[in-house]
Design an enzyme around this catalytic site. Structure first.
Site, PDB file in Angstrom:
ATOM      1  N   GLU A   1       0.852  -1.185   0.000  1.00  8.65           N
ATOM      2  CA  GLU A   1       0.000   0.000   0.000  1.00  8.65           C
ATOM      3  C   GLU A   1       0.888   1.235   0.000  1.00  8.65           C
ATOM      4  O   GLU A   1       1.699   1.436   0.901  1.00  8.65           O
ATOM      5  CB  GLU A   1      -0.914  -0.014   1.236  1.00  8.65           C
TER       6      GLU A   1
ATOM      7  N   ASP B   1      -4.332  10.841  10.304  1.00 12.69           N
ATOM      8  CA  ASP B   1      -3.017  10.270  10.605  1.00 12.69           C
ATOM      9  C   ASP B   1      -2.361  10.887  11.822  1.00 12.69           C
ATOM     10  O   ASP B   1      -2.464  12.081  12.080  1.00 12.69           O
ATOM     11  CB  ASP B   1      -2.098  10.428   9.393  1.00 12.69           C
TER      12      ASP B   1
END
Ligand SMILES: Cc1ncc(COP(=O)(O)O)c(C=O)c1O
Lengths: 258, 393
Positions: free
Chosen positions: A46, A57
């Site tokens: 990924e 994040d």
């Protein structure tokens, strides 16, 4: 055939997916990291597309994003790097990116160039299900790109079924509330949440992520769903100063798989 | 309706909820709670009582005689600076704290730029006995220190944010991350008409009291509820929408929104989103934002922390497209000059944000018979250091 489908046709358990940030630690690390991952027990790769404001994040990925942007990465550059990537690896590859950079690049063009590079699936954490269905879906379908949506333990069954209907790659299960890069303790609540999802028997395979950084977390999620995704833990391991990136990668993957 | 939100949370093509699935339930729950209270008589009664007795509404509409003489027209100031806590921000926080209560949330988070929204949030949290955490960019903590002290005195925890340009955008990112990590017990009180649906609609609703009062007060004073023009500054756009909303369908009322252009629109140090921005996604909303060619959000600059934001609320993006509102801009220097002028003519020290609205007076030609309302969104106590330092130069 789409390589994600192929992967899950052949293997249903212990799928290990590694997330890393394109263009980090150096601009050209992207290819080097893919080469090393190809040569490891990792099942799927990924690639994160850096964004200035990654709202889901934690600090590790925020900082890798900032550094990569400073290094000069962009979607344009990334696609140039990935141009001949299918000479390097046959593992399924997924791009993960926030929607604004993709929108500015042009969603339709993004899908067609991704396809040309040999990308198999896309994760856009801030693209809503409704807008995907109403506007963007044809671009993904025309290019045989799998779309992978996020779910959480709090997602209602009704919504889960709807997502499962539209989703075409794997479903990304966020194991507990919070941004990426935390150390999740897999206690009773987490395993119950994993079990709940397991018992739904969704059509799409399920990979768990956010907060898995070691062998212990990985092993636990693999008991309930098809596998796990590791991001921040891997990115931190890349920068273990004394060794080469290659050594760091192989040591990390070995520790997860041990 | 041309300027109303649609069932999917869009104003025309702008708005929506571009957020990670982790926040889906929260926004869903918030929307439901909002629909409930919007028509709940008991709630409306309680809210109105607090707006009167605690906030001090209606805020006065003041005829600024000397300023009017100077500009050869009729200028009224909507005195949001006289509200409790010193700005319009409390109109929104007091409404949202009831939403939080209805949803049984125990923990309140907020972002703040100038600190006015942070203070207004800390205030209503103290009022209701709820825990309060305010995210604030490190740059803003430095330039708006008095408000940091106020928040802390009121019992809030102020968390410095060190990412990006360490201003409002970064504080908002951090508040969103906190909410993602605490979806069950926490309500996020966003401070402007920005963010994912249903926030722009909720904040618009609570701020639109400004325009409603203007109509009533102006009718009493002049016999005509409609002014010729309304001028307001724009960061995210809540005080402007608050002042404009009631008049949107009266196309005869000219509406002027003033952004902060910092050191100039082409200087690279600016926050004039409508000049430098293009459509994209910021903080969960499709709207205009300042960004580079790769879709990376660029760091804004403006002397006023409350206008130092690279985006703008989605309703503003729509009003811009529809050409219903004129979007203008004022530099740091324009704003300072206008602020000193207001001090001199009217004895009022405005917030630096609000000073940008006054800077528009020099750029628009009004007639002697015109009626112009300026939304004086806040007072300048927090900006004294900036005013004093620039006066000496
Ligand atoms: C006094 C004052 N006016 C205006 C603003 C800008 O916000 P908005 O555009 O949402 O009214 C702020 C924000 O901090 C403020 O404190």
């Amino acid at each position: 055939m789409n390589r994600i489908k192929e992967l899950f046709n052949n293997k249903r358990r212990d799928i290990l997916t590694i997330y890393f940030t394109a263009g980090f630690p150096t601009l050209n690390s992207t290819i080097e990291i893919i080469k090393e991952l190809d040569n490891s027990e990792v099942d799927m790769i990924e690639i994160g597309i850096p964004f200035s404001d990654p709202m889901a994040d934690g600090v590790i990925i925020q900082e890798s994003n900032q550094a990569a942007l400073k290094n000069g990465i962009s979607i344009e550059r990334l696609f140039l790097q990935l141009k001949d990537i299918r000479d390097v690896t046959h593992k399924p590859m997924v791009l993960m990116g926030y929607f604004n950079p993709i929108m500015q690049y042009g969603a339709e063009k993004f899908c067609s160039v991704a396809r040309k590079c040999g990308v198999d699936g896309i994760i856009i954490p801030d693209l809503p299900l409704r807008e995907y269905q109403a506007i963007y879906r044809p671009f993904f379908e025309a290019n045989d790109l799998a779309i992978c949506f996020l779910i959480t333990p709090e997602t209602t069954e009704e919504r889960l079924r709807k997502i499962d209907e539209v989703n075409t790659g794997f479903i990304y299960l966020v194991t507990s509330p919070g941004v990426t890069g935390r150390q999740v303790q897999f206690g009773h609540a987490q395993t119950e949440a994993l079990r709940k999802v397991q018992l739904l028997h969704l059509k799409n395979p399920v990979l768990a992520g956010f907060g898995i950084s070691n062998n212990e977390g990985y092993k636990i999620v693999c008991k309930y769903v098809n596998g796990g995704i590791i991001g921040s833990g891997f990115i931190s391991a890349l920068n273990n100063g004394k060794q080469s990136i290659s050594e760091n990668i192989h040591q990390f993957i070995k520790s997860i798989k041990s | 309706m041309k300027y109303e939100i649609d069932e999917f949370g869009y104003y025309g093509e702008f708005g929506g909820a571009y957020i990670p699935e982790l926040l889906y339930n929260n926004l869903h729950q918030l929307k439901a709670a909002y629909k409930e209270i919007a028509t709940d008589e008991t709630f409306i009664g309680t809210l109105n009582e607090l707006l009167t007795d605690y906030v001090g509404r209606p805020s006065p509409l003041y005829y600024a005689k000397r300023l009017s003489e100077h500009y050869q027209t009729n200028i009224y100031l909507k005195r949001e600076d006289l509200n409790h806590t010193g700005a319009h921000k409390i109109n929104n926080t007091i409404g949202q704290i009831f939403l939080a209560q209805r949803m049984r949330k125990k923990r309140i988070i907020a972002e703040t730029g100038a600190g006015q929204h942070g203070v207004a949030t800390a205030t209503v949290c103290a009022l209701m006995g709820l825990e309060c955490i305010v995210y604030m960019g490190a740059t803003d903590i430095e330039r708006q220190q008095p408000n940091v002290d106020r928040m802390q005195l009121l019992g809030a925890r102020v968390v410095p944010v060190h990412s990006g340009s360490q201003t409002l955008k970064d504080a908002t990112n951090e508040a969103i991350r906190d909410w993602i990590a605490h979806p069950d017990d926490t309500h996020y009180i966003i401070g402007s008409v920005v963010g994912p649906d249903p926030y722009p609609e909720i904040v618009t609703h609570f701020q639109s009291i400004i325009g409603k009062e203007i109509a009533i007060q102006l009718a009493e004073k002049t016999g005509n509820k409609n002014p010729t023009a309304i001028i307001a500054c724009v960061g995210g756009g809540s005080n402007a929408i608050g002042a404009f909303h009631h008049f949107l369908s009266d196309e005869k009322v000219a509406l002027y929104a003033v952004e902060g252009s910092g050191e100039g629109i082409y200087s690279g140090r600016t926050a004039a989103t409508m000049v430098q921005g293009k459509p994209g996604i910021i903080h969960g909303s499709k709207t205009y934002l300042m960004q580079d060619g790769d879709g990376q959000i660029t760091e804004p600059y403006c002397i006023s922390a409350g206008l130092d934001y690279p985006g703008i609320g989605p309703l503003h993006a729509h009003l811009f497209r529809e050409k219903r509102v004129h979007y203008m801009h004022a530099t740091d220097d324009d704003a300072l000059t206008a602020a000193y002028q207001l001090m001199k003519f009217e004895g009022i020290i405005p917030a630096l944000e609000s000073a940008h609205a006054f800077a528009a007076l020099k750029k628009i030609k009004f007639l002697q018979t015109d009626t112009v309302v300026i939304n004086l969104s806040g007072r300048g106590d927090k900006d004294l250091t900036t005013y004093v330092n620039n006066k000496q130069q």
